[in-house]
Design an enzyme around this catalytic site. Structure first.
Site, PDB file in Angstrom:
ATOM      1  N   ASP A  23      -0.068  -7.445   1.394  1.00 43.52           N
ATOM      2  CA  ASP A  23       0.441  -6.194   1.639  1.00 43.52           C
ATOM      3  C   ASP A  23       1.918  -6.154   1.625  1.00 43.52           C
ATOM      4  O   ASP A  23       2.505  -5.693   2.659  1.00 43.52           O
ATOM      5  CB  ASP A  23      -0.196  -5.514   2.651  1.00 43.52           C
ATOM      6  CG  ASP A  23       0.151  -3.745   2.599  1.00 43.52           C
ATOM      7  OD1 ASP A  23       0.474  -3.432   1.627  1.00 43.52           O
ATOM      8  OD2 ASP A  23      -0.200  -3.491   3.739  1.00 43.52           O
TER       9      ASP A  23
ATOM     10  N   HIS B 169       0.831  -1.243   0.005  1.00 43.68           N
ATOM     11  CA  HIS B 169       0.067   0.207   0.115  1.00 43.68           C
ATOM     12  C   HIS B 169       0.987   1.296   0.237  1.00 43.68           C
ATOM     13  O   HIS B 169       0.191   2.322  -0.413  1.00 43.68           O
ATOM     14  CB  HIS B 169      -0.959  -0.003   1.054  1.00 43.68           C
ATOM     15  CG  HIS B 169      -0.621   0.336   2.337  1.00 43.68           C
ATOM     16  ND1 HIS B 169      -0.243  -0.704   3.632  1.00 43.68           N
ATOM     17  CD2 HIS B 169      -0.205   1.518   3.076  1.00 43.68           C
ATOM     18  CE1 HIS B 169       0.043   0.070   4.451  1.00 43.68           C
ATOM     19  NE2 HIS B 169      -0.211   1.331   4.360  1.00 43.68           N
TER      20      HIS B 169
ATOM     21  N   GLN C 167      -0.017   5.805  11.359  1.00 46.20           N
ATOM     22  CA  GLN C 167       0.196   6.278  10.000  1.00 46.20           C
ATOM     23  C   GLN C 167       1.585   6.743   9.935  1.00 46.20           C
ATOM     24  O   GLN C 167       1.973   7.364  10.499  1.00 46.20           O
ATOM     25  CB  GLN C 167      -0.866   7.342   9.685  1.00 46.20           C
ATOM     26  CG  GLN C 167      -1.277   7.478   8.255  1.00 46.20           C
ATOM     27  CD  GLN C 167      -2.157   8.342   8.017  1.00 46.20           C
ATOM     28  OE1 GLN C 167      -2.793   9.323   8.951  1.00 46.20           O
ATOM     29  NE2 GLN C 167      -3.024   8.085   7.266  1.00 46.20           N
ATOM     30  N   GLY C 168       2.356   6.339   8.739  1.00 41.86           N
ATOM     31  CA  GLY C 168       3.658   6.758   8.437  1.00 41.86           C
ATOM     32  C   GLY C 168       4.544   5.687   8.710  1.00 41.86           C
ATOM     33  O   GLY C 168       5.584   5.707   8.359  1.00 41.86           O
ATOM     34  N   ASP C 169       4.292   4.647   9.618  1.00 40.11           N
ATOM     35  CA  ASP C 169       5.118   3.574   9.944  1.00 40.11           C
ATOM     36  C   ASP C 169       4.887   2.572   8.839  1.00 40.11           C
ATOM     37  O   ASP C 169       5.672   1.546   9.048  1.00 40.11           O
ATOM     38  CB  ASP C 169       4.777   3.166  11.181  1.00 40.11           C
ATOM     39  CG  ASP C 169       5.203   4.122  12.474  1.00 40.11           C
ATOM     40  OD1 ASP C 169       6.031   4.768  12.179  1.00 40.11           O
ATOM     41  OD2 ASP C 169       4.421   4.380  13.470  1.00 40.11           O
ATOM     42  N   SER C 170       3.836   2.597   8.147  1.00 47.53           N
ATOM     43  CA  SER C 170       3.604   1.418   7.173  1.00 47.53           C
ATOM     44  C   SER C 170       4.948   0.936   6.226  1.00 47.53           C
ATOM     45  O   SER C 170       5.713   1.915   5.833  1.00 47.53           O
ATOM     46  CB  SER C 170       2.430   1.801   6.250  1.00 47.53           C
ATOM     47  OG  SER C 170       1.353   1.686   6.655  1.00 47.53           O
TER      48      SER C 170
HETATM   49  C1  4AZ Z   1      -1.697   3.440   8.838  1.00 47.41           C
HETATM   50  O1  4AZ Z   1      -2.704   4.005   8.476  1.00 47.41           O
HETATM   51  C2  4AZ Z   1      -1.612   2.524   9.712  1.00 47.41           C
HETATM   52  N1  4AZ Z   1      -1.825   0.659  14.359  1.00 47.41           N
HETATM   53  C3  4AZ Z   1      -0.552   1.589  10.103  1.00 47.41           C
HETATM   54  C4  4AZ Z   1      -0.472   1.005  11.190  1.00 47.41           C
HETATM   55  C5  4AZ Z   1      -1.453   0.778  12.120  1.00 47.41           C
HETATM   56  C6  4AZ Z   1      -2.524   1.757  11.994  1.00 47.41           C
HETATM   57  C7  4AZ Z   1      -2.886   2.483  10.657  1.00 47.41           C
HETATM   58  C8  4AZ Z   1      -1.520  -0.148  13.192  1.00 47.41           C
HETATM   59  O2  4AZ Z   1      -0.770   3.351   8.006  1.00 47.41           O
END
Ligand code: 4AZ
Length: 258
Positions: free
Chosen positions: A121, A75, A208-211
């Site tokens: 993913d 993603h 968000q941003g750690d993905s």
């Molecule tokens: C994101 O939006 C996201 N708590 C990544 C990880 C988590 C939630 C959202 C896990 O990229």
């Protein structure tokens, strides 16, 4: 994605050398007082990288698993081709110029990927030139990290659900969640290709941003930060792409070009 936040942690204010003790914070502002994870060193974790666009905006994380190969989340590749990525290694502070910024020559996305919640993913970026930073081996056997196993999460993502992203690399330790617990938390959980991690009471999580960044256990890349409901909520662990589940399709993508 992520951000790594920890409730009720000690606030260390180094500003002006003064130690500010937070006195009687009103309950309503509890979230404001959250300290996100803990700063960790890229020297100790040289394989943690972040992804930016060509202007330097950080939007995801990744893991160096070979000198030219970065595993990230599918993603994180949405709407972007190879010229739209930079991979930053060896830079803990996003505002510094430390480390090396690499260009990407190829983007591989799992062929069955549709959305994070549906699974698959995972993606692999090939760097134009080999990185000199250390690599993290990919987990091969599923099941070497049973529920309760301590796993490390890393990232420059948000430090709270509505917060801003982190200037510095943060890390935290979370337990791997049982499949039963994660199925109870999420109807979309697929134990065959996802793994969850987090405390039942929440408080520590990716955001968000750690993905795209790593979930590490036993010195191996076990998961790729993928999704979850909010961040660090009780009963809502973070969901990670279970890297070992993609061994067959991933392996050829991790072979370095000759
Ligand atoms: C994101 O939006 C996201 N708590 C990544 C990880 C988590 C939630 C959202 C896990 O990229």
């Amino acid at each position: 994605m992520g951000e790594i936040k920890r409730r009720f942690a000690v606030v260390m204010a180094g500003l002006v050398g003064a130690v500010a003790l937070v006195a009687a914070a009103p309950p309503a502002s509890a979230d404001v007082e959250i300290v996100g994870g803990e700063r960790v060193s890229v020297v100790d974790h040289p394989w943690v990288v972040y992804l930016t666009d060509p202007s330097g905006f950080q939007f995801c994380g990744g893991t160096l698993v070979a000198p030219t190969k970065v595993v990230t989340a599918a993603h994180c590749t949405t709407g972007r081709t190879a010229p739209g990525f930079r991979v930053v290694a060896g830079r803990e502070d996003k505002r510094s110029t430390a480390g090396v910024v690499s260009e990407v020559s190829r983007v591989w996305v799992h062929p069955d990927y549709v959305t994070a919640e549906k699974g698959e993913d995972v993606a692999v970026l090939t760097l134009r030139k080999p990185s000199l930073y250390g690599v993290l081996p990919v987990a091969e056997a599923p099941g070497v990290y049973p529920a309760g196993t301590s796993a490390a999460i890393f990232g420059w993502g948000r430090v709270s659900e509505q917060g801003s992203t982190s200037r510095y690399l943060l890390g935290a330790t979370v337990p791997v969640t049982s499949d039963e617990e994660c199925s109870a938390a999420y109807a979309q959980y697929d134990a065959g290709q996802m793994v969850c991690a987090g405390f039942a009471e929440g408080g520590v999580d990716t955001c968000q941003g750690d993905s795209g960044g790593p979930l590490v256990a036993g010195g191996r890349l076990v998961g790729v930060t993928s999704w979850g409901e909010g961040c660090a909520r009780a009963g809502k662990p973070g969901v990670y792409a279970r890297v070992a589940a993609f061994g067959a399709v991933l392996a050829p993508e991790l072979v370095e070009a000759g």
